[in-house]
Design a protein around this motif. Structure first.
Motif, PDB file in Angstrom:
ATOM      1  N   GLY A  95      -9.975  13.097 -19.831  1.00 25.27           N
ATOM      2  CA  GLY A  95     -10.634  14.301 -19.342  1.00 25.27           C
ATOM      3  C   GLY A  95     -10.603  14.399 -17.838  1.00 25.27           C
ATOM      4  N   PRO A  96     -10.650  15.617 -17.288  1.00 24.53           N
ATOM      5  CA  PRO A  96     -10.717  15.785 -15.828  1.00 24.53           C
ATOM      6  C   PRO A  96     -12.006  15.198 -15.277  1.00 24.53           C
ATOM      7  N   LEU A  97     -11.913  14.618 -14.110  1.00 23.33           N
ATOM      8  CA  LEU A  97     -13.080  14.061 -13.423  1.00 23.33           C
ATOM      9  C   LEU A  97     -12.941  14.441 -11.953  1.00 23.33           C
ATOM     10  N   ASP A  98     -13.501  15.579 -11.581  1.00 20.24           N
ATOM     11  CA  ASP A  98     -13.301  16.141 -10.250  1.00 20.24           C
ATOM     12  C   ASP A  98     -14.568  16.030  -9.410  1.00 20.24           C
ATOM     13  N   ASP A  99     -14.481  16.507  -8.164  1.00 15.88           N
ATOM     14  CA  ASP A  99     -15.621  16.356  -7.254  1.00 15.88           C
ATOM     15  C   ASP A  99     -16.807  17.259  -7.602  1.00 15.88           C
ATOM     16  N   VAL A 100     -16.720  18.002  -8.710  1.00 10.89           N
ATOM     17  CA  VAL A 100     -17.875  18.770  -9.173  1.00 10.89           C
ATOM     18  C   VAL A 100     -19.051  17.846  -9.463  1.00 10.89           C
ATOM     19  N   VAL A 101     -18.784  16.576  -9.748  1.00  5.50           N
ATOM     20  CA  VAL A 101     -19.860  15.644 -10.074  1.00  5.50           C
ATOM     21  C   VAL A 101     -20.699  15.272  -8.867  1.00  5.50           C
ATOM     22  N   MET A 102     -20.239  15.608  -7.652  1.00  8.99           N
ATOM     23  CA  MET A 102     -21.060  15.345  -6.473  1.00  8.99           C
ATOM     24  C   MET A 102     -21.187  16.594  -5.596  1.00  8.99           C
ATOM     25  N   GLY A 103     -21.034  17.777  -6.216  1.00 10.96           N
ATOM     26  CA  GLY A 103     -21.291  19.010  -5.496  1.00 10.96           C
ATOM     27  C   GLY A 103     -20.063  19.765  -5.048  1.00 10.96           C
ATOM     28  N   GLY A 104     -18.856  19.231  -5.272  1.00  8.79           N
ATOM     29  CA  GLY A 104     -17.631  19.884  -4.820  1.00  8.79           C
ATOM     30  C   GLY A 104     -17.168  20.990  -5.743  1.00  8.79           C
ATOM     31  N   VAL A 105     -16.068  21.643  -5.361  1.00  7.70           N
ATOM     32  CA  VAL A 105     -15.562  22.779  -6.129  1.00  7.70           C
ATOM     33  C   VAL A 105     -14.113  22.588  -6.560  1.00  7.70           C
ATOM     34  N   SER A 106     -13.523  21.415  -6.325  1.00  9.19           N
ATOM     35  CA  SER A 106     -12.170  21.141  -6.807  1.00  9.19           C
ATOM     36  C   SER A 106     -12.178  21.153  -8.338  1.00  9.19           C
ATOM     37  N   SER A 107     -11.041  21.514  -8.938  1.00  6.94           N
ATOM     38  CA  SER A 107     -10.978  21.584 -10.399  1.00  6.94           C
ATOM     39  C   SER A 107      -9.580  21.240 -10.882  1.00  6.94           C
ATOM     40  N   SER A 108      -9.482  20.763 -12.126  1.00  3.11           N
ATOM     41  CA  SER A 108      -8.187  20.381 -12.685  1.00  3.11           C
ATOM     42  C   SER A 108      -8.203  20.524 -14.198  1.00  3.11           C
TER      43      SER A 108
END
Length: 330
Positions: free
Chosen positions: A162-175
């Motif tokens: 699964g994708p694991l992007d910087d959304v987990v620490m407040g970011g907006v990158s996505s994949s």
């Protein structure tokens, strides 16, 4: 006031557990009550408190701090600010931070996201994937295909990866992930958009905990083909433990612009790190117990060094099956 109230409720609940509970099941019951109360706060007070502020406070706990295992440069305070800033920056420069994607990511890898409210000893095991035995095993020095992106290994994207992007620490990158082809032509496509907004700057994908773990003892390293349309630098990270925010072993690899290259990473080249900080005194990687794999595109490498081949914006990486190889002299 609501945030402070939630903090007080959590502290009181945990003190009650420490002071009155003598059995694990009683501790679980108390913690579940606290989690349910906080869930009610989030659902019923959306107009009063932005979800991201409280989630930033919760994610900022040391036990659930570095989901991607790649952004060690963020302090707990920076995480809270980054998450809160997501609500203010959503009108500028494109998409803002997404609560739904955050919840989906945590749920995929860790199960119920509300378990993050519990102390580590009560969180239970994370979601697992069950690999099938590697095919093509040989003692003659030939490569062994250990991962073929769901064709025969039982590890399909969306189920085991699964994708694991910087959304987990407040970011907006996505994949996103997808797999096509068969046999040696099988390819996993890792596509997305990186952004430095909200102190972010990474996209990655990771396997769930492999159960049983892969036994790669007797092999020298891993090999695979990689094709990136922009020739960026990525990292491969392995873990020999089931911990989420735990010690890993990583190595960077470069790609050529829109050209498929053969990548070979010896286990001896992997760098022990915790949240991308080198751990010079760490024990060697236990190659007989590989519990997870992760591919990362990040603005940073190790010890806060910048990735010289990072480019903010759209990217695409295509990976062939992952093979374990033996030394030619074996």
């Amino acid at each position: 006031w609501l945030k402070k109230g939630a903090r007080v409720v959590l502290m009181v609940g945990m003190r009650s557990i420490r002071g009155r509970c003598s059995h694990a099941w009683r501790a679980r019951r108390h913690c579940s009550a606290v989690a349910a109360l906080l869930a009610t706060v989030l659902v019923t007070h959306e107009a009063v408190l932005d979800h991201r502020v409280l989630l930033g406070w919760l994610v900022g706990r040391p036990t659930a701090s570095s989901y991607a295992g790649d952004q060690g440069r963020h302090s707990l305070g920076q995480r809270r600010v980054a998450v809160a800033a997501g609500s203010e920056g959503s009108e500028e420069g494109g998409r803002g931070w997404e609560l739904q994607r955050f919840t989906k990511t945590v749920s995929f890898f860790r199960g119920n996201p509300w378990k993050l409210l519990l102390p580590p000893f009560l969180q239970g095991r994370d979601a697992v994937a069950r690999p099938r035995s590697p095919r093509g095993a040989s003692a003659s020095g030939e490569d062994i295909a250990i991962i073929d992106w769901g064709e025969t290994d039982g590890l399909s994207p969306g189920e085991a990866w699964g994708p694991l992007d910087d959304v987990v620490m407040g970011g907006v990158s996505s994949s996103t992930l997808s797999a096509t082809g068969s046999g040696s032509a099988r390819r996993l496509t890792f596509t997305g958009t990186t952004s430095r907004r909200n102190n972010g700057g990474f996209c990655s994908f990771r396997s769930r905990v492999l159960s049983p773990p892969l036994d790669l003892s007797g092999f020298e390293g891993l090999a695979f083909t990689a094709r990136c349309r922009d020739g960026l630098r990525y990292k491969l990270q392995l873990r020999d433990n089931e911990g989420w925010d735990s010690l890993g072993w990583a190595a960077a690899f470069d790609t050529s612009k829109d050209k498929e290259v053969e990548v070979r990473i010896p286990f001896s080249d992997l760098i022990a790190n915790f949240r991308s900080k080198r751990e010079t005194g760490a024990a060697p990687l236990r190659t007989d117990s590989i519990s997870s794999l992760q591919f990362v595109l990040s603005a940073f490498e190790f010890d806060k060094d910048l990735n010289p081949r990072f480019k903010e914006g759209d990217f695409q990486l295509k990976l062939g099956p992952i093979r374990a190889y033996r030394s030619k002299s074996t």
